[in-house]
Motif scaffolding. Structure first.
Motif, PDB file in Angstrom:
ATOM      1  N   THR A 135     -17.839   6.192  -0.768  1.00 52.40           N
ATOM      2  CA  THR A 135     -17.845   5.934  -2.205  1.00 52.40           C
ATOM      3  C   THR A 135     -16.500   5.356  -2.613  1.00 52.40           C
ATOM      4  O   THR A 135     -15.455   5.893  -2.246  1.00 52.40           O
ATOM      5  N   ASN A 136     -16.525   4.258  -3.332  1.00 50.06           N
ATOM      6  CA  ASN A 136     -15.275   3.637  -3.740  1.00 50.06           C
ATOM      7  C   ASN A 136     -15.422   2.925  -5.082  1.00 50.06           C
ATOM      8  O   ASN A 136     -16.532   2.627  -5.525  1.00 50.06           O
ATOM      9  N   ILE A 137     -14.270   2.684  -5.703  1.00 52.10           N
ATOM     10  CA  ILE A 137     -14.204   1.949  -6.959  1.00 52.10           C
ATOM     11  C   ILE A 137     -13.695   0.545  -6.667  1.00 52.10           C
ATOM     12  O   ILE A 137     -12.677   0.374  -5.986  1.00 52.10           O
ATOM     13  N   ILE A 138     -14.414  -0.452  -7.150  1.00 51.35           N
ATOM     14  CA  ILE A 138     -14.070  -1.849  -6.899  1.00 51.35           C
ATOM     15  C   ILE A 138     -13.702  -2.518  -8.218  1.00 51.35           C
ATOM     16  O   ILE A 138     -14.410  -2.363  -9.221  1.00 51.35           O
ATOM     17  N   GLN A 139     -12.606  -3.259  -8.204  1.00 46.70           N
ATOM     18  CA  GLN A 139     -12.249  -4.053  -9.379  1.00 46.70           C
ATOM     19  C   GLN A 139     -13.019  -5.361  -9.296  1.00 46.70           C
ATOM     20  O   GLN A 139     -12.574  -6.336  -8.702  1.00 46.70           O
ATOM     21  N   LYS A 145     -11.463 -11.176  -5.745  1.00 46.85           N
ATOM     22  CA  LYS A 145     -12.386 -11.756  -4.770  1.00 46.85           C
ATOM     23  C   LYS A 145     -13.191 -10.678  -4.054  1.00 46.85           C
ATOM     24  O   LYS A 145     -13.713 -10.911  -2.958  1.00 46.85           O
ATOM     25  N   GLU A 146     -13.293  -9.511  -4.654  1.00 50.20           N
ATOM     26  CA  GLU A 146     -14.048  -8.410  -4.059  1.00 50.20           C
ATOM     27  C   GLU A 146     -15.539  -8.744  -4.004  1.00 50.20           C
ATOM     28  O   GLU A 146     -16.067  -9.451  -4.862  1.00 50.20           O
ATOM     29  N   ARG A 147     -16.198  -8.199  -2.980  1.00 49.97           N
ATOM     30  CA  ARG A 147     -17.652  -8.334  -2.829  1.00 49.97           C
ATOM     31  C   ARG A 147     -18.228  -6.945  -2.582  1.00 49.97           C
ATOM     32  O   ARG A 147     -17.530  -6.060  -2.099  1.00 49.97           O
ATOM     33  N   GLU A 149     -22.203  -4.865  -1.474  1.00 56.85           N
ATOM     34  CA  GLU A 149     -23.602  -4.995  -1.059  1.00 56.85           C
ATOM     35  C   GLU A 149     -24.446  -3.953  -1.771  1.00 56.85           C
ATOM     36  O   GLU A 149     -24.018  -2.814  -1.957  1.00 56.85           O
ATOM     37  N   PHE A 150     -25.653  -4.383  -2.135  1.00 52.15           N
ATOM     38  CA  PHE A 150     -26.574  -3.487  -2.830  1.00 52.15           C
ATOM     39  C   PHE A 150     -27.990  -3.974  -2.595  1.00 52.15           C
ATOM     40  O   PHE A 150     -28.317  -5.140  -2.846  1.00 52.15           O
ATOM     41  N   LEU A 151     -28.833  -3.093  -2.053  1.00 48.00           N
ATOM     42  CA  LEU A 151     -30.252  -3.363  -1.816  1.00 48.00           C
ATOM     43  C   LEU A 151     -30.477  -4.617  -0.967  1.00 48.00           C
ATOM     44  O   LEU A 151     -31.378  -5.411  -1.222  1.00 48.00           O
ATOM     45  N   GLY A 152     -29.625  -4.799   0.046  1.00 47.25           N
ATOM     46  CA  GLY A 152     -29.827  -5.916   0.956  1.00 47.25           C
ATOM     47  C   GLY A 152     -29.211  -7.223   0.514  1.00 47.25           C
ATOM     48  O   GLY A 152     -29.367  -8.238   1.210  1.00 47.25           O
ATOM     49  N   PHE A 153     -28.510  -7.224  -0.623  1.00 50.19           N
ATOM     50  CA  PHE A 153     -27.857  -8.431  -1.114  1.00 50.19           C
ATOM     51  C   PHE A 153     -26.353  -8.244  -1.168  1.00 50.19           C
ATOM     52  O   PHE A 153     -25.849  -7.130  -1.349  1.00 50.19           O
ATOM     53  N   GLU A 154     -25.631  -9.329  -1.021  1.00 48.90           N
ATOM     54  CA  GLU A 154     -24.187  -9.341  -1.187  1.00 48.90           C
ATOM     55  C   GLU A 154     -23.874 -10.006  -2.530  1.00 48.90           C
ATOM     56  O   GLU A 154     -24.321 -11.121  -2.798  1.00 48.90           O
ATOM     57  N   PHE A 155     -23.122  -9.306  -3.375  1.00 50.00           N
ATOM     58  CA  PHE A 155     -22.787  -9.793  -4.707  1.00 50.00           C
ATOM     59  C   PHE A 155     -21.339 -10.292  -4.704  1.00 50.00           C
ATOM     60  O   PHE A 155     -20.439  -9.611  -4.215  1.00 50.00           O
ATOM     61  N   PHE A 156     -21.129 -11.455  -5.290  1.00 42.30           N
ATOM     62  CA  PHE A 156     -19.786 -12.025  -5.361  1.00 42.30           C
ATOM     63  C   PHE A 156     -19.715 -12.997  -6.537  1.00 42.30           C
ATOM     64  O   PHE A 156     -20.735 -13.369  -7.118  1.00 42.30           O
ATOM     65  N   ARG A 157     -18.501 -13.402  -6.867  1.00 42.31           N
ATOM     66  CA  ARG A 157     -18.305 -14.333  -7.968  1.00 42.31           C
ATOM     67  C   ARG A 157     -18.209 -15.755  -7.434  1.00 42.31           C
ATOM     68  O   ARG A 157     -17.683 -15.988  -6.341  1.00 42.31           O
ATOM     69  N   GLY A 158     -18.707 -16.682  -8.216  1.00 37.72           N
ATOM     70  CA  GLY A 158     -18.645 -18.088  -7.828  1.00 37.72           C
ATOM     71  C   GLY A 158     -18.835 -18.970  -9.050  1.00 37.72           C
ATOM     72  O   GLY A 158     -18.961 -18.484 -10.178  1.00 37.72           O
ATOM     73  N   LYS A 159     -18.848 -20.270  -8.810  1.00 36.44           N
ATOM     74  CA  LYS A 159     -19.004 -21.226  -9.903  1.00 36.44           C
ATOM     75  C   LYS A 159     -20.395 -21.845  -9.868  1.00 36.44           C
ATOM     76  O   LYS A 159     -20.942 -22.124  -8.797  1.00 36.44           O
ATOM     77  N   SER A 160     -20.937 -22.041 -11.046  1.00 41.47           N
ATOM     78  CA  SER A 160     -22.232 -22.711 -11.165  1.00 41.47           C
ATOM     79  C   SER A 160     -22.035 -24.218 -11.016  1.00 41.47           C
ATOM     80  O   SER A 160     -20.914 -24.706 -10.863  1.00 41.47           O
ATOM     81  N   ARG A 161     -23.116 -24.961 -11.057  1.00 40.33           N
ATOM     82  CA  ARG A 161     -23.015 -26.417 -10.947  1.00 40.33           C
ATOM     83  C   ARG A 161     -22.239 -27.022 -12.113  1.00 40.33           C
ATOM     84  O   ARG A 161     -21.673 -28.107 -11.987  1.00 40.33           O
ATOM     85  N   ARG A 162     -22.212 -26.325 -13.230  1.00 37.28           N
ATOM     86  CA  ARG A 162     -21.473 -26.801 -14.392  1.00 37.28           C
ATOM     87  C   ARG A 162     -20.020 -26.336 -14.389  1.00 37.28           C
ATOM     88  O   ARG A 162     -19.267 -26.636 -15.314  1.00 37.28           O
ATOM     89  N   GLY A 163     -19.632 -25.590 -13.364  1.00 37.04           N
ATOM     90  CA  GLY A 163     -18.257 -25.138 -13.264  1.00 37.04           C
ATOM     91  C   GLY A 163     -17.972 -23.812 -13.932  1.00 37.04           C
ATOM     92  O   GLY A 163     -16.808 -23.397 -13.997  1.00 37.04           O
ATOM     93  N   ASN A 164     -19.006 -23.130 -14.417  1.00 38.59           N
ATOM     94  CA  ASN A 164     -18.816 -21.831 -15.062  1.00 38.59           C
ATOM     95  C   ASN A 164     -18.818 -20.718 -14.022  1.00 38.59           C
ATOM     96  O   ASN A 164     -19.516 -20.786 -13.003  1.00 38.59           O
TER      97      ASN A 164
END
Length: 269
Positions: A135-139, A145-147, A149-164
């Motif tokens: 069990t840990n706390i993630i910022q 750039k933290e990632r 995993e939950f329910l078989g998926f990896e969650f991370f931040r990125g940019k959309s095609r519009r740059g958001n």
């Protein structure tokens, strides 16, 4: 801030009396409650052929186990989080749970720290325990750039095609490798089936995989999985006999007669 707790042997630690009291809040059918009690107390045959009568927990693999476990955590965790935790938070708070797997998101770090401290005490009242080492706390914000995993998926931040900046998801690398390994084992056992039966079974597997992992933003991972599946299938088709059966061009011609279910997005959000 994001809190990713893990429970220790959750299904083995469910308190029968507390669970039945929870059920009695919504169910007035006494014969049904009696049947559930008898089912919980039913003996389990272990590997030594000894019948065990557990005082806590629900039988693993039982049809009703997931439902009862969800009810147990609904009152032990969900209701408490909605009615008590949110009321004492300075910022926003959100919980997402599936069975005993859940994540909690907090706008303020102080709220996450306070919840992290009181969570073991709350779960202890229901005979449950948090695995502190898992069990840990993630910022988890737009700068870090933290990632996770939950329910078989990896969650991370990125940019959309519009740059958001957007929240992105892809198939967990661990689940991805495990799926390919399982498919390899399956092909090894079933590659000598008639082609019609073989490809029909493979397509059922692929459709099931797309139905789960087919979310928007995950198409690249699904495409990689599909590509490696085709390579694994070619390898084991060529082992159906002592002589190599297919070249790459011959294999592509075979796939025209027996097309594989291609990746598709099944969930837009």
């Amino acid at each position: 801030m994001l809190l990713r707790p893990t429970l220790k042997v959750f299904f083995d630690n469910i308190d029968h009396n507390k669970l039945l009291n929870m059920l009695m809040r919504r169910i007035d059918d006494k014969p049904l409650l009696k049947l559930i009690r008898r089912w919980l107390k039913a003996g389990i045959l272990d590997s030594d052929k000894q019948v065990l009568h557990p005082e806590t927990g629900t039988p693993q693999g039982g049809i009703v186990s997931p439902i009862l476990a969800n009810i147990y955590l609904h009152y032990a965790l969900d209701v408490w989080f909605d009615e008590t935790v949110r009321a004492h938070c300075r910022g926003g708070a959100y919980i997402c749970r599936y069975a005993d797997d859940f994540v909690c998101v907090f706008e303020c770090e102080s709220d996450a720290q306070r919840f992290y401290e009181v969570l073991p005490k709350r779960l202890g009242k229901f005979g449950l325990e948090v695995a502190a080492e898992k069990t840990n706390i993630i910022q988890f914000d737009w700068k870090s750039k933290e990632r996770f995993e939950f329910l078989g998926f990896e969650f991370f931040r990125g940019k959309s095609r519009r740059g958001n900046m957007v929240l992105k998801r892809r198939t967990s690398r661990k689940k991805y490798r495990a799926a390919l390994a399982n498919f390899t084992v399956w092909c090894k056992k079933n590659c000598r089936l008639p082609k019609a039966m073989l490809f029909a079974a493979i397509n059922r597997k692929l459709r099931g995989y797309w139905n789960y992992y087919g979310i928007r933003g995950n198409y690249k991972s699904m495409g990689d999985y599909f590509y490696h599946v085709t390579l694994i299938l070619l390898k084991w088709l060529n082992r159906r006999s002592q002589k190599r059966s297919y070249t790459w061009s011959g294999y592509l011609a075979l796939l025209k007669d027996f097309p594989l279910a291609k990746p598709r997005i099944c969930h837009a959000f």
